[in-house]
Design an enzyme around this catalytic site. Structure first.
Site, PDB file in Angstrom:
ATOM      1  N   LYS A 179       0.776  -1.293  -0.046  1.00 53.17           N
ATOM      2  CA  LYS A 179      -0.120   0.014  -0.116  1.00 53.17           C
ATOM      3  C   LYS A 179       0.900   1.232  -0.093  1.00 53.17           C
ATOM      4  O   LYS A 179       0.230   2.204  -0.358  1.00 53.17           O
ATOM      5  CB  LYS A 179      -0.954  -0.084   1.219  1.00 53.17           C
ATOM      6  N   ASN A 187      -4.442   1.470  -2.555  1.00 58.73           N
ATOM      7  CA  ASN A 187      -4.746   0.144  -2.843  1.00 58.73           C
ATOM      8  C   ASN A 187      -5.167  -0.337  -4.356  1.00 58.73           C
ATOM      9  O   ASN A 187      -5.643  -1.604  -4.521  1.00 58.73           O
ATOM     10  CB  ASN A 187      -5.837  -0.355  -1.944  1.00 58.73           C
ATOM     11  N   ASP A 230     -10.125   2.190  -0.140  1.00 60.52           N
ATOM     12  CA  ASP A 230     -10.401   1.841   1.220  1.00 60.52           C
ATOM     13  C   ASP A 230     -11.142   2.957   1.909  1.00 60.52           C
ATOM     14  O   ASP A 230     -11.826   2.430   2.950  1.00 60.52           O
ATOM     15  CB  ASP A 230      -9.032   1.501   2.038  1.00 60.52           C
ATOM     16  N   GLY A 253      -0.954   1.245  11.299  1.00 57.70           N
ATOM     17  CA  GLY A 253      -0.516   0.964  10.221  1.00 57.70           C
ATOM     18  C   GLY A 253      -1.168   1.796   9.102  1.00 57.70           C
ATOM     19  O   GLY A 253      -2.041   2.548   9.290  1.00 57.70           O
TER      20      GLY A 253
END
Length: 284
Positions: free
Chosen positions: A75, A95, A115, A140
């Site tokens: 990513k 993504n 996302d 993350g």
């Protein structure tokens, strides 16, 4: 050649999901269900690719390729392979690659992040059309997307629960750009009451905090979908006080936007959710 739902002639194309590990991915089942719904003879596969291999993999594709879904650990690496959309430019993670020319031509490749839009849509499906506070567990790439998604719902205050607060500085800086005040708590710290709680950590990191997170909000999102149920999902069920979304909801909703980017067509999310649940059941 085949026709899409609106009658356009669409040449069969190739798409795939990349990542490592990737054998567990349900994306092929979801995207193939979308193509079946649209009447397209497109293919969608999966390929084991690590970050260092990504540029070479993309450069080796031919003109039949339309797009790629990129999951962990790609990513961050995907951002350099084309022209980032507004969300990718703000977050530094993406993504999705959409090839508007030859895949090796980065000037005609779009780097997108579905996302964020997918998680926003999933949260809105619970009637969480507005919120002011949120809890994010983890720091993350998925946590960045979660922060951007709740910002689009109007959240102005976020507490990040993470093992290493030092690594959450990037979320603080992102929050400043999004107009969100970000506070940090170490794992085991105080969990406040919020409108939305989002966990981006694996199931094996959840047991010690599951009950507190489950009780912290009226809407809880757990990014995990396998194994299921997770400790957090079980805690939400026991508490009987929160609406629960999971990784399948995000996977299906973000795929709605990926399919639209790849094909120009829209597929109902229920078609993709059904495919996701069936694929997980077959694997189990």
């Amino acid at each position: 050649m085949v026709q899409g739902q609106r009658g356009e002639v669409l040449t069969p194309r190739q798409c795939a999901v990349l990542g490592s590990p990737i054998e567990h991915s349900l994306s092929p089942a979801i995207h193939r269900a979308a193509y079946d719904y649209l009447g397209l003879r497109w293919s969608y596969g999966r390929h084991e690719v690590v970050a260092s291999e990504l540029p070479g993999f993309v450069a080796g594709l031919d003109d039949s390729w339309r797009g790629l879904s990129c999951t962990m650990p790609l990513k961050h690496a995907v951002v350099r392979l084309g022209q980032p959309d507004e969300i990718v430019a703000a977050l530094g993670v993406g993504n999705t690659l959409v090839f508007d020319g030859h895949p090796s031509d980065r000037s005609r490749t779009r780097v997108c992040n579905t996302d964020v839009t997918g998680l926003e849509a999933a949260l809105r499906s619970t009637d969480a059309v507005s919120a002011y506070s949120a809890l994010i567990v983890g720091n993350g790439a998925t946590a960045r997307s979660a922060l951007a998604a709740v910002a689009r719902l109007g959240v102005t205050h976020v507490t990040v629960l993470a093992r290493d607060p030092e690594k959450t500085k990037v979320l603080t800086e992102l929050g400043e750009r999004l107009g969100i005040a970000v506070e940090h708590e170490s794992l085991g710290g105080t969990i406040p009451s919020v409108d939305i709680a989002l966990s981006t950590v694996p199931a094996d990191a959840q047991p010690d905090l599951a009950d507190a997170v489950a009780s912290s909000a009226s809407v809880v999102f757990d990014a995990v979908y396998d194994p299921w149920p997770t400790p957090l999902a079980s805690a939400v069920a026991d508490a009987h006080r929160a609406v629960l979304l999971n990784g399948l909801d995000l996977l299906a909703w973000q795929a709605v936007f990926q399919v639209e980017l790849f094909t120009g067509e829209t597929v109902p999310v229920n078609v993709l959710l059904e495919a996701a649940h069936e694929a997980r059941a077959r694997r189990a």
